[in-house]
Design a protein around this motif. Structure first.
Motif, mmCIF file in Angstrom:
data_model
loop_
_atom_site.group_PDB
_atom_site.id
_atom_site.type_symbol
_atom_site.label_atom_id
_atom_site.label_comp_id
_atom_site.label_asym_id
_atom_site.label_seq_id
_atom_site.Cartn_x
_atom_site.Cartn_y
_atom_site.Cartn_z
ATOM 1 N N HIS A 77 -2.041 -11.839 -7.924
ATOM 2 C CA HIS A 77 -3.297 -11.129 -8.201
ATOM 3 C C HIS A 77 -3.103 -9.616 -8.319
ATOM 4 N N HIS A 78 -2.530 -9.040 -7.280
ATOM 5 C CA HIS A 78 -2.349 -7.589 -7.223
ATOM 6 C C HIS A 78 -1.085 -7.229 -7.991
ATOM 7 N N LYS A 79 -1.245 -6.506 -9.121
ATOM 8 C CA LYS A 79 -0.135 -6.312 -10.047
ATOM 9 C C LYS A 79 0.552 -4.953 -9.938
ATOM 10 N N ALA A 80 -0.140 -3.941 -9.483
ATOM 11 C CA ALA A 80 0.480 -2.614 -9.356
ATOM 12 C C ALA A 80 -0.362 -1.771 -8.418
ATOM 13 N N TRP A 81 0.309 -0.788 -7.798
ATOM 14 C CA TRP A 81 -0.328 0.005 -6.730
ATOM 15 C C TRP A 81 -0.004 1.475 -6.950
ATOM 16 N N HIS A 82 -1.046 2.289 -6.986
ATOM 17 C CA HIS A 82 -0.895 3.730 -7.163
ATOM 18 C C HIS A 82 -1.548 4.425 -5.981
ATOM 19 N N THR A 83 -0.845 5.376 -5.369
ATOM 20 C CA THR A 83 -1.407 6.079 -4.219
ATOM 21 C C THR A 83 -1.105 7.561 -4.285
ATOM 22 N N ASN A 84 -1.994 8.348 -3.729
ATOM 23 C CA ASN A 84 -1.777 9.783 -3.576
ATOM 24 C C ASN A 84 -1.579 10.147 -2.108
ATOM 25 N N PHE A 85 -1.215 9.139 -1.302
ATOM 26 C CA PHE A 85 -1.089 9.365 0.143
ATOM 27 C C PHE A 85 0.098 8.580 0.689
#
Length: 371
Positions: A189-197
């Motif tokens: 389900h979860h295909k990619a993750w972007h974070t600023n922390f």
């Protein structure tokens, strides 16, 4: 799961009247001469904001909805969220997850940019939820609601909206929650993750080569600045974490009864955690009003800290990382509320990650996002 219900912020007149009455009766402390921000928000600032707060109402024109989400062991919680689709049919489904002391309002500046249609960059269908206990989402009613449960709510919301495959973006608690989503729901389900922390432990002897490189490599100028900021945070700005993670109910009595107490607690963080962002009075008061008029009360959002006391926060930086690092960007400005302070810069990096030729292009099958 229940169907989607349209939502508008509509604060009852009696709650507005109560706020104004409390503000009119507020008793303010004195302060030392020429103290500035050394002890916290200046008295003049708090008095000015309190006066302004008593004369305005909360009105946000975002596309908002609610629906019930069943949480294993906790029953159904009514969850509030912003949901705006791009005109591009195969836009990329993206969940935005806020932290503390933030809210769904953090998506406001990025929303038109992320959903914009163009042959030059990808477009997104955007969902920005209010975490349980925050804003207009129902809060949990018993202990034990921790990272797995917040991740479950966010994931099930995306599934309920028809987004079986999606990507995420988050900072602060949003970082921890979307990271847990990547761990629990990644691949299917979860295909990619972007974070600023980004947060990570330094290398240890368990990885000898990495540990040796860590010991022998000199600190860069940027890294030295980060260490200084971390030291400042731990000695000057982390007291809130200790209290909120040990006795959040103690704070709840004060915040629920006194709008000035809530104003002082939040305004301090809005100012000192941003990178010289020029808050207008109305911006700050709108932000704080989301907590004052929150569904579960002004003190409910702090309970998340009690469930996760083993986490501590480090320096506030503004790069983007993922478990398998595909994009790393470093910015010269921007603080804790990157989505709100620097929406254009954050959107530019998100687009870069999912653009044609980018490291995560078409990571959601059939959802390239281009006009």
């Amino acid at each position: 799961m229940s169907s989607e219900t349209s939502f508008q912020i509509n604060i009852p007149d009696e709650k507005l009247a109560t706020l104004r009455a409390k503000l009119e009766l507020a008793t303010f402390p004195d302060e030392l001469q020429d103290i500035g921000w050394k002890h916290g928000p200046p008295l003049a600032d708090i008095k000015r904001l309190a006066e302004r707060w008593s004369k305005r109402e909360l009105n946000e024109e975002l596309p908002m909805f609610t629906r019930d989400i069943d949480v294993d062991g906790f029953g159904a919680l009514n969850i509030h969220y912003v949901h705006k689709k791009s005109k591009i049919v195969d836009a990329i489904p993206l969940l935005f997850c806020h932290g503390w002391p933030g809210s769904f309002l953090e998506i406001r500046g990025m929303l038109p940019l992320l959903t914009a249609s163009s042959p030059e960059h990808p477009s997104f269908h955007v969902v920005a939820l209010s975490l349980p206990g925050f804003g207009f989402s129902e809060g949990p009613h018993k202990l034990g609601f921790a990272l797995d449960q917040y991740a479950e709510v966010a994931h099930k919301l995306m599934i309920a909206l028809g987004y079986n495959e999606y990507v995420t973006q988050g900072g602060d608690w949003g970082f921890l929650i979307t990271r847990r989503m990547a761990s629990k729901y990644g691949g299917k389900h979860h295909k990619a993750w972007h974070t600023n922390f980004p947060m990570a432990d330094p290398p240890s002897w368990k990885s000898p080569l990495s540990f040796l490189s860590f010991l022998l490599t000199p600190w860069s100028t940027e890294e030295k600045a980060g260490l200084e900021r971390t030291a400042w945070y731990r000695t000057k700005s982390s007291g809130y974490f200790v209290e909120q993670s040990t006795f959040p109910q103690t704070l709840a009595y004060s915040f629920t009864d006194s709008p000035v107490a809530l104003l002082g607690w939040f305004y301090e963080k809005l100012v000192i955690w941003t990178d010289d962002y020029k808050w207008t009075d109305d911006e700050a008061l709108t932000w704080i009003s989301i907590y004052w008029f929150s569904r579960s009360g002004p003190g409910a959002a702090h309970r998340i800290y009690f469930e996760l006391p083993h986490y501590s926060y480090g320096s506030v930086v503004f790069p983007e990382r993922a478990p398998t690092l595909t994009l790393s960007s470093h910015h010269k400005s921007g603080g804790h509320f990157a989505a709100y302070e620097r929406p254009e810069a954050l959107v530019e990096d998100i687009r870069k990650m999912f653009a044609k030729g980018g490291p995560a292009f078409a990571v959601v099958p059939g959802k390239g996002g281009y006009a």
